[in-house]
Motif scaffolding. Structure first.
Motif, PDB file in Angstrom:
ATOM      1  N   TYR A   1       0.804  -1.223   0.000  1.00 44.38           N
ATOM      2  CA  TYR A   1       0.000   0.000   0.000  1.00 44.38           C
ATOM      3  C   TYR A   1       0.840   1.278   0.000  1.00 44.38           C
ATOM      4  CZ  TYR A   1      -2.870  -3.816   1.711  1.00 44.38           C
ATOM      5  OH  TYR A   1      -3.476  -5.036   1.858  1.00 44.38           O
ATOM      6  N   MET A   2       2.166   1.134   0.075  1.00 44.52           N
ATOM      7  CA  MET A   2       3.009   2.325   0.120  1.00 44.52           C
ATOM      8  C   MET A   2       2.843   3.228  -1.112  1.00 44.52           C
ATOM      9  SD  MET A   2       4.402   2.537   3.051  1.00 44.52           S
ATOM     10  CE  MET A   2       5.603   3.842   2.761  1.00 44.52           C
ATOM     11  N   PRO A   3       2.715   2.674  -2.321  1.00 48.63           N
ATOM     12  CA  PRO A   3       2.531   3.568  -3.483  1.00 48.63           C
ATOM     13  C   PRO A   3       1.315   4.480  -3.352  1.00 48.63           C
ATOM     14  CG  PRO A   3       3.152   1.381  -4.214  1.00 48.63           C
ATOM     15  CD  PRO A   3       2.883   1.272  -2.741  1.00 48.63           C
ATOM     16  N   ILE A   4       0.195   3.933  -2.878  1.00 53.30           N
ATOM     17  CA  ILE A   4      -1.012   4.770  -2.758  1.00 53.30           C
ATOM     18  C   ILE A   4      -0.865   5.778  -1.627  1.00 53.30           C
ATOM     19  CG2 ILE A   4      -2.327   3.200  -1.255  1.00 53.30           C
ATOM     20  CD1 ILE A   4      -4.817   3.989  -2.893  1.00 53.30           C
ATOM     21  N   PHE A   5      -0.198   5.380  -0.549  1.00 48.68           N
ATOM     22  CA  PHE A   5       0.061   6.328   0.541  1.00 48.68           C
ATOM     23  C   PHE A   5       0.915   7.494   0.040  1.00 48.68           C
ATOM     24  CE2 PHE A   5      -0.311   2.604   3.739  1.00 48.68           C
ATOM     25  CZ  PHE A   5      -1.671   2.846   3.911  1.00 48.68           C
ATOM     26  N   LYS A   6       1.984   7.170  -0.667  1.00 53.79           N
ATOM     27  CA  LYS A   6       2.887   8.203  -1.168  1.00 53.79           C
ATOM     28  C   LYS A   6       2.190   9.099  -2.202  1.00 53.79           C
ATOM     29  CE  LYS A   6       6.413   6.994   1.303  1.00 53.79           C
ATOM     30  NZ  LYS A   6       6.837   7.862   2.440  1.00 53.79           N
ATOM     31  N   GLU A   7       1.398   8.475  -3.043  1.00 54.36           N
ATOM     32  CA  GLU A   7       0.685   9.231  -4.086  1.00 54.36           C
ATOM     33  C   GLU A   7      -0.204  10.309  -3.481  1.00 54.36           C
ATOM     34  OE1 GLU A   7      -2.815   8.473  -7.440  1.00 54.36           O
ATOM     35  OE2 GLU A   7      -1.762   6.757  -6.558  1.00 54.36           O
ATOM     36  N   HIS A   8      -0.785   9.997  -2.318  1.00 48.88           N
ATOM     37  CA  HIS A   8      -1.735  10.926  -1.698  1.00 48.88           C
ATOM     38  C   HIS A   8      -1.129  11.704  -0.530  1.00 48.88           C
ATOM     39  CE1 HIS A   8      -5.201   9.646  -4.086  1.00 48.88           C
ATOM     40  NE2 HIS A   8      -4.675   8.444  -4.039  1.00 48.88           N
ATOM     41  N   GLY A   9       0.190  11.659  -0.405  1.00 49.38           N
ATOM     42  CA  GLY A   9       0.858  12.455   0.617  1.00 49.38           C
ATOM     43  C   GLY A   9       0.523  12.062   2.032  1.00 49.38           C
ATOM     44  N   ILE A  10       0.281  10.771   2.254  1.00 48.69           N
ATOM     45  CA  ILE A  10      -0.086  10.278   3.581  1.00 48.69           C
ATOM     46  C   ILE A  10       1.166   9.888   4.360  1.00 48.69           C
ATOM     47  CG2 ILE A  10      -1.298   8.434   4.827  1.00 48.69           C
ATOM     48  CD1 ILE A  10      -3.294   8.367   2.447  1.00 48.69           C
ATOM     49  N   ILE A  11       1.292  10.407   5.553  1.00 45.30           N
ATOM     50  CA  ILE A  11       2.410  10.062   6.433  1.00 45.30           C
ATOM     51  C   ILE A  11       2.152   8.673   7.012  1.00 45.30           C
ATOM     52  CG2 ILE A  11       3.544  10.635   8.626  1.00 45.30           C
ATOM     53  CD1 ILE A  11       2.877  13.595   7.980  1.00 45.30           C
ATOM     54  N   VAL A  12       3.151   7.788   6.921  1.00 46.33           N
ATOM     55  CA  VAL A  12       3.002   6.400   7.372  1.00 46.33           C
ATOM     56  C   VAL A  12       3.953   6.137   8.537  1.00 46.33           C
ATOM     57  CG1 VAL A  12       3.085   3.971   6.704  1.00 46.33           C
ATOM     58  CG2 VAL A  12       2.437   5.704   5.010  1.00 46.33           C
ATOM     59  N   ILE A  13       3.392   5.652   9.638  1.00 45.77           N
ATOM     60  CA  ILE A  13       4.171   5.349  10.839  1.00 45.77           C
ATOM     61  C   ILE A  13       3.874   3.899  11.223  1.00 45.77           C
ATOM     62  CG2 ILE A  13       4.628   5.973  13.240  1.00 45.77           C
ATOM     63  CD1 ILE A  13       3.501   8.792  12.511  1.00 45.77           C
ATOM     64  N   ALA A  14       4.902   3.055  11.195  1.00 46.03           N
ATOM     65  CA  ALA A  14       4.716   1.627  11.439  1.00 46.03           C
ATOM     66  C   ALA A  14       5.052   1.264  12.883  1.00 46.03           C
ATOM     67  CB  ALA A  14       5.600   0.815  10.488  1.00 46.03           C
ATOM     68  N   VAL A  15       4.191   0.473  13.506  1.00 46.83           N
ATOM     69  CA  VAL A  15       4.467  -0.058  14.841  1.00 46.83           C
ATOM     70  C   VAL A  15       5.273  -1.341  14.674  1.00 46.83           C
ATOM     71  CG1 VAL A  15       3.464  -0.888  17.011  1.00 46.83           C
ATOM     72  CG2 VAL A  15       2.300   0.915  15.692  1.00 46.83           C
ATOM     73  N   ILE A  16       6.421  -1.417  15.363  1.00 54.89           N
ATOM     74  CA  ILE A  16       7.334  -2.543  15.147  1.00 54.89           C
ATOM     75  C   ILE A  16       7.814  -3.122  16.490  1.00 54.89           C
ATOM     76  CG2 ILE A  16       8.080  -1.771  12.863  1.00 54.89           C
ATOM     77  CD1 ILE A  16      10.401  -1.235  15.814  1.00 54.89           C
ATOM     78  N   PRO A  17       8.142  -4.447  16.503  1.00 51.79           N
ATOM     79  CA  PRO A  17       8.604  -5.087  17.735  1.00 51.79           C
ATOM     80  C   PRO A  17      10.083  -5.432  17.756  1.00 51.79           C
ATOM     81  CG  PRO A  17       7.732  -6.751  16.289  1.00 51.79           C
ATOM     82  CD  PRO A  17       7.722  -5.455  15.501  1.00 51.79           C
TER      83      PRO A  17
END
Length: 319
Positions: free
Chosen positions: A100-116
């Motif tokens: 889904y990163m391409p669509i997030f980037k296309e629409h200028g959406i900031i993405v923050i991933a929760v990681i362990p």
């Protein structure tokens, strides 16, 4: 760039996307208080998420986010709603956001991933996420295996994007500690459970207030889905079945719907009261604003004091 500058918030604090709980009353209160309120979309249909976004927008003009549990089958539909509603921040967990990163980037959406783990943090950075939330095993709900104290500095040392710390943070001391470890912000869940605006049954809040440092345990390790909750009769039965090597189906029989049972019906004996090990510090009901400002005032005062504290003494010859 700081987290506050990146997201347009006053305080570098995220509200955890707690299932069934991270809805408008809590989300808008956090955003209005200067933090980042996060809608927990797990279990929602596309239209339910759209309605929740509308409710939040009606209650606050401040930034907020939507959390995506990527294991959910309707993620594409939820993302479509996020795009259509022009939500500009998402947090992700329970899977990879890679498709889904391409669509997030296309629409200028900031993405923050929760990681362990460090390994997953590095993978998320390579995907192009804007930041990561390093969540220690002290947290409530779904957890990893590494403690916050061990996880955060290792993640900070291995990625160049901002790191937000989560797990076991409920006061200004916790904030100051993780900033010392290199974090640029915090994500808090359990402490928000004891706020006026948290939309849970009073019994749920009281269970958290009554809990101490040893009141929680982790179930689900045998089936690869560890979850931290406050001990009760349902949890004891679940653990006993795990020790007897029960099947996933047998375990789901007693746990299905248990979170809703606790959150909405107030059944804290047979319901799942998901909360973290920091419960012992969550011993009073406050407003969200009181909680956030109190935590950060304490953290700032502590950091100011530590800045004037010398911790290395003069070398002396032993007697």
């Amino acid at each position: 760039m700081t987290i506050t500058e990146l997201l347009g918030i006053k305080y570098p604090i995220f509200q955890g996307a707690m299932a069934q709980i991270a809805r408008e009353p809590l989300v808008s209160a956090v955003s209005n208080a200067g933090g980042l309120g996060i809608i927990g979309s797990g279990g929602m249909s596309a239209e339910e998420l759209r309605e929740e976004i509308h409710k939040v927008r009606a209650a606050t003009s401040k930034p907020f986010a939507v959390n995506l549990m990527l294991m959910m089958p309707n993620i594409p539909e939820l993302i479509q709603v996020i795009v259509e509603e022009n939500v500009k921040i998402v947090t992700t967990g329970a899977g990879t956001p890679a498709p889904y990163m391409p669509i997030f980037k296309e629409h200028g959406i900031i993405v923050i991933a929760v990681i362990p783990s460090v390994k997953i943090a590095k993978k998320m950075e390579a995907l192009g996420v804007n930041a990561v939330v390093a969540e220690g095993t002290e947290a409530g709900g779904h957890v990893g295996e590494t403690t916050t104290m061990a996880l955060v500095p290792q993640v900070v040392s291995n990625v160049s994007i901002p790191v937000i710390a989560a797990g076991g943070i409920a006061d200004g001391r916790g904030i100051a500690a993780v900033f010392a470890l290199g974090a640029l912000g915090v994500q808090v869940g359990t402490r928000f459970l004891t706020t006026v605006e948290c939309p849970t049954h009073d019994n749920f809040k009281q269970a958290v207030i009554d809990a101490d440092d040893t009141s929680t345990t982790v179930t689900g390790r045998s089936i690869g889905g560890p979850v931290r909750s406050i001990k009760n009769s349902m949890i004891a039965e679940y653990l006993k079945l795990e020790q007897e090597h029960a099947s996933r189906e047998e375990l789901e029989k007693i746990s299905l719907g248990s979170l809703r049972k606790a959150v909405f019906e107030g059944d804290t004996d047979r319901g799942s009261v998901m909360a973290g090990q920091i419960c012992g510090l969550c011993n009073e009901i406050t407003t969200v604003e009181q909680m956030i400002t109190g935590m950060f005032n304490e953290a700032q005062a502590l950091m100011n004091r530590l800045g004037q504290t010398q911790i290395i003494g003069e070398q002396v010859t032993p007697i």
